[in-house]
Design a protein around this motif. Structure first.
Motif, PDB file in Angstrom:
ATOM      1  N   LEU A 122       5.237   1.565  10.972  1.00  0.00           N
ATOM      2  CA  LEU A 122       3.999   0.853  10.649  1.00  0.00           C
ATOM      3  C   LEU A 122       3.770   0.919   9.144  1.00  0.00           C
ATOM      4  N   GLY A 123       3.737  -0.245   8.475  1.00  0.00           N
ATOM      5  CA  GLY A 123       3.428  -0.315   7.053  1.00  0.00           C
ATOM      6  C   GLY A 123       1.932  -0.491   6.847  1.00  0.00           C
ATOM      7  N   VAL A 124       1.341   0.294   5.933  1.00  0.00           N
ATOM      8  CA  VAL A 124      -0.114   0.279   5.721  1.00  0.00           C
ATOM      9  C   VAL A 124      -0.398   0.079   4.241  1.00  0.00           C
ATOM     10  N   HIS A 125      -1.254  -0.901   3.920  1.00  0.00           N
ATOM     11  CA  HIS A 125      -1.706  -1.121   2.547  1.00  0.00           C
ATOM     12  C   HIS A 125      -2.772  -0.090   2.206  1.00  0.00           C
ATOM     13  N   GLY A 126      -2.529   0.691   1.174  1.00  0.00           N
ATOM     14  CA  GLY A 126      -3.429   1.784   0.848  1.00  0.00           C
ATOM     15  C   GLY A 126      -4.833   1.322   0.502  1.00  0.00           C
ATOM     16  N   ARG A 127      -4.972   0.262  -0.318  1.00  0.00           N
ATOM     17  CA  ARG A 127      -6.308  -0.166  -0.748  1.00  0.00           C
ATOM     18  C   ARG A 127      -7.116  -0.681   0.435  1.00  0.00           C
TER      19      ARG A 127
END
Length: 793
Positions: free
Chosen positions: A226-231
């Motif tokens: 699962l890729g997650v955008h930090g902002r």
């Protein structure tokens, strides 16, 4: 001073003491109020920091639970297809997983497994899947199925091995069997976006198992990633839990350094208001820094400190005026005194500075006159002075003249700054290697001299030279990302009765040139029979540079036979030069010259091309071709050899490349090239084994298939255990390491018989055949082995 004056000053002092007491009371009150206000603000910040910390940890746990649920569902599938993946993940949305970018199923494989993996997963529903491995000889991690939450899909078939962060997370998840989080980085699919739209992100991954392996452990099927955008992740969390009261910064904490992950909101206040927490998430540490916003600061600032501070400033100003009045008169008088004193002191200091600079300049001139400006070693003037004094006094000295091999290409490729670094490092190496009483000098360019004190004979001087060569081999120079070995040629001599300093240097110079002619990284002790061949070798170097294009070079072949029946198994390719004026020139004369001037690169590839073409005509045979250390240092050597094989059509398994022992100890150029060539099926032989400086330390981990016993050891075979000691040791070593052994220089049947008794089954020499052109060799005996397969070493 009059009584009036004393009273006036007493009144002023009293006023000052009153004001000073008031200032002290005001300051203490300001500090007390400020501390109370700070405690109130800290309590508010602690509450909000706890909220943010708990919210971040809850979200990460939520993501981890979702990944484990997907992994468990996939584990339960006997035949996992794209339809299964779509159905299992259909309930996951961007609303359930704020900040999520994409969800993917990853599989692993090696270079040889790529075609089978691609075919299998196409059958499982990955239509049009094309696996794109990055690099060779490494483990790959391919995206098979993917699903996007942000309208930017993660392309199936991409190799996550091209980015360190996700690949390390996959490896850690496989090792622990738990959900693992990567370091912060820009997702591969986001790197095509404009930089302003990119954001630091992270991936979470969980291993997927199916069945059990041979050890009874769960067998790895792949990973869910699962890729997650930090902002987006942090921004959503703050909006829900803090209502704009605070801003936050997340850093990926690793050791003593932090990798910025995301910053939400803008902070314009000092760092003393921030709250910092360390969060343990997915096997990593995040540093959470929470700052108050203007909203929170306004709610906690009750203006009491400002009022107190204003009163303090007023009192301070009043005190300043009073002090100014009291001290102005005294200051005016003292200023005039200070000005006069400063002028006198300045004159004294300037004179001292001039004298100091003159002494430093004198010392610098003396140092430059006797020392090399680059390395700090003694220069030619200092060396000549010390050598002349030692020779005149009849001291037992030795002289080592050292010339660096291959220094010009370093300047050409890496620049003169890199060349200066190599010279400096080598000068430091010499100083570390010799004794305290010895003199080390740089006399120009890449030439160094070591004046050895108290050397009784040439043997002791040679030991010192060998020690320098060994130290140079063990201490390569680091130039950026490259590590370059230092190689040198050393001429050795000792002082004799009646010598002059010039004569000692001349003998060392002649010996050094003989060492350079014999090959890279060696030394030679001066012998009266040595002559100065530099002029002749220079002329020969000009001729060898054009010998190939003028058709003066040709190749000959010497059969390698089965010692049991004399049946030819292969042929070694040898180079010959028919000089138009000098006639046949021995290889041991022109090969070192060709290596020094670089002509060996073109000549070596031409010999390889000729040998491969001849091997194709011979059909069921392999050829052995010599590869020089200079060729192995070329960055394109692997590409060049493979290009010859493709051009001639020769199977790589029918080619053996022979290298000297000096080539296989170069772990920065030679060994990687040999490993790459061997990975294509080309076999590697060590020529003249036992005459160089390889060791078991290198041999047990080098890319080697064949050991060729040097003819000097074969000549020692006389039917005694002493004569056969070295040869038998090499054969036993080859058997232990599962290497093939070939004996060189067999000239008598007695030698062949003793080699067979010792267990050597292959050899070459005048007993069987001298080297001949291909058309003069009788290859009718060159058929196949009893099994019908081509004979191989």
């Amino acid at each position: 001073m009059t009584a009036s004056d004393r009273r006036r000053w007493a009144g002023l002092v009293l006023v000052f003491l009153v004001l000073l007491g008031g200032a002290g009371v005001s300051g203490a009150a300001t500090v007390a109020v400020s501390r109370a206000e700070q405690r109130y603000a800290d309590q508010a910040m602690n509450r909000y920091s706890d909220l943010v910390e708990g919210a971040v940890l809850d979200e990460v746990r939520h993501y981890g639970d979702a990944l484990q649920d997907v992994a468990a569902a996939i584990n339960a599938q006997t035949e996992f297809t794209y339809g299964d993946f779509t159905g299992i993940t259909s309930y996951l949305t961007s609303a359930r997983l704020p900040g999520a970018s994409s969800l993917a199923f990853i599989v692993t494989g090696t270079d040889s497994q790529v075609p089978a993996l691609q075919g299998f997963w196409r059958e499982q529903g990955a239509a049009g899947l094309v696996l794109a491995p990055q690099g060779r000889g490494v483990e790959h991690a391919f995206v098979v199925f993917s699903r996007s939450f942000d309208m930017r899909p993660l392309r199936p078939g991409i190799d996550l091995n091209q980015a360190v962060q996700p690949f390390q997370a996959l490896v850690e998840a496989r090792r622990t069997g738990q959900v693992t989080m990567s370091e912060a980085y820009v997702l591969l699919k986001d790197r095509s976006l404009p930089r302003a739209e990119q954001q630091m992100s992270f991936i979470m991954t969980a291993p997927v198992y199916h069945g059990f392996d041979a050890d009874g452990q769960p067998a790895l099927r792949g990973w869910v990633l699962l890729g997650v955008h930090g902002r987006d992740f942090l921004n959503t969390t703050l909006q829900v839990h803090t209502q704009g009261a605070v801003t936050a910064v997340l850093d990926d904490h690793h050791g003593t350094s932090d990798i910025p992950l995301v910053s939400v909101g803008t902070t314009k206040h000092g760092p003393d208001t921030a709250q910092k927490r360390i969060l343990e998430v997915g096997g990593r540490q995040w540093r959470l820094t929470v700052h108050p916003t203007a909203q929170l600061l306004g709610a906690t600032d009750r203006r009491i400190v400002g009022l107190t501070l204003a009163a303090t400033i007023a009192i301070t100003l009043l005190l300043t005026v009073l002090v100014a009045i009291l001290t102005s008169a005294r200051n005016r008088a003292m200023t005039r005194v200070d000005q006069a004193t400063a002028a006198l002191r300045g004159d004294i200091e300037r004179r001292q500075e001039v004298e100091t600079r003159l002494r430093e300049r004198e010392s610098e001139l003396q140092r430059l006159a006797l020392h090399d400006s680059l390395t700090g070693l003694a220069n030619r003037t200092a060396l000549d002075s010390r050598l002349t004094a030692a020779v005149a006094a009849g001291e037992p000295i030795g002289l080592l003249l050292i010339d660096l091999d291959g220094f010009k290409p370093i300047n050409d490729v890496y620049g003169h700054a890199a060349g200066d670094q190599v010279l400096t490092e080598f000068g430091r190496l010499l100083s570390d290697t010799v004794r305290t009483g010895d003199t080390v000098a740089r006399i120009g360019g890449d030439e160094f001299v070591v004046l050895l004190a108290d050397i009784p004979d040439a043997t002791e001087a040679a030991v010192a030279a060998q020690r320098i060569l060994a130290a140079a081999t063990a201490r390569p120079v680091r130039l950026g990302d490259d590590t370059l070995p230092i190689r040198a040629s050393i001429g050795v001599t000792t002082a004799r009765t009646g010598d002059t300093a010039k004569e000692v240097q001349r003998r060392a110079d002649v010996a050094m040139y003989h060492a350079k002619r014999a090959g890279s990284h060696g030394m030679a002790v001066h012998d009266p029979s040595m002559t100065d061949r530099r002029a002749a070798d220079a002329a020969l170097g000009e001729d060898i540079a054009v010998a190939l294009e003028r058709g003066q070079l040709h190749v000959v072949y010497q059969p390698i036979v089965d010692l049991e029946d004399g049946r030819p198994l292969a042929a070694e390719t040898l180079l010959r030069w028919q000089h138009p004026r000098l006639g046949p020139v021995p290889p041991d004369q022109f090969i070192p010259i060709a290596e020094r001037n670089g002509a060996i690169n073109a000549i070596g590839l031409w010999v390889l091309d000729q040998a491969c073409r001849q091997a194709v005509e011979w059909d069921a045979r392999y050829v052995s071709v010599n590869l020089s250390p200079r060729q192995l240092q070329e960055p394109t050597i692997v590409h060049d050899v493979l290009a010859v094989l493709r051009r001639t059509g020769l199977d790589p398994e029918r080619l053996v490349l022979e290298v000297t022992e000096s080539a296989i100890v170069d772990e920065n150029a030679g060994i990687p090239a040999l490993r790459a060539l061997r990975s294509y099926g080309i076999r590697i032989a060590i020529d003249d084994f036992g005459t160089g400086y390889s060791s078991l330390h290198y041999l047990t981990r080098m890319p080697v298939d064949i050991l060729k016993i040097d003819r000097t050891f074969v000549n020692e075979l006389n039917g005694t255990s002493e004569g056969a000691a070295v040869t038998e040791a090499v054969i036993r070593l080859s058997q232990a390491l599962h290497l093939t052994t070939i004996a060189e220089g067999i000239e008598t049947e007695e030698q062949a018989a003793e080699l067979r008794e010792l267990g050597c089954t292959r050899g070459q020499g005048y007993l069987y055949a001298r080297p001949h052109p291909a058309e003069e060799l009788d290859w009718n005996r060159f058929a196949t082995s009893p099994s019908g397969q081509p004979c191989t070493p």
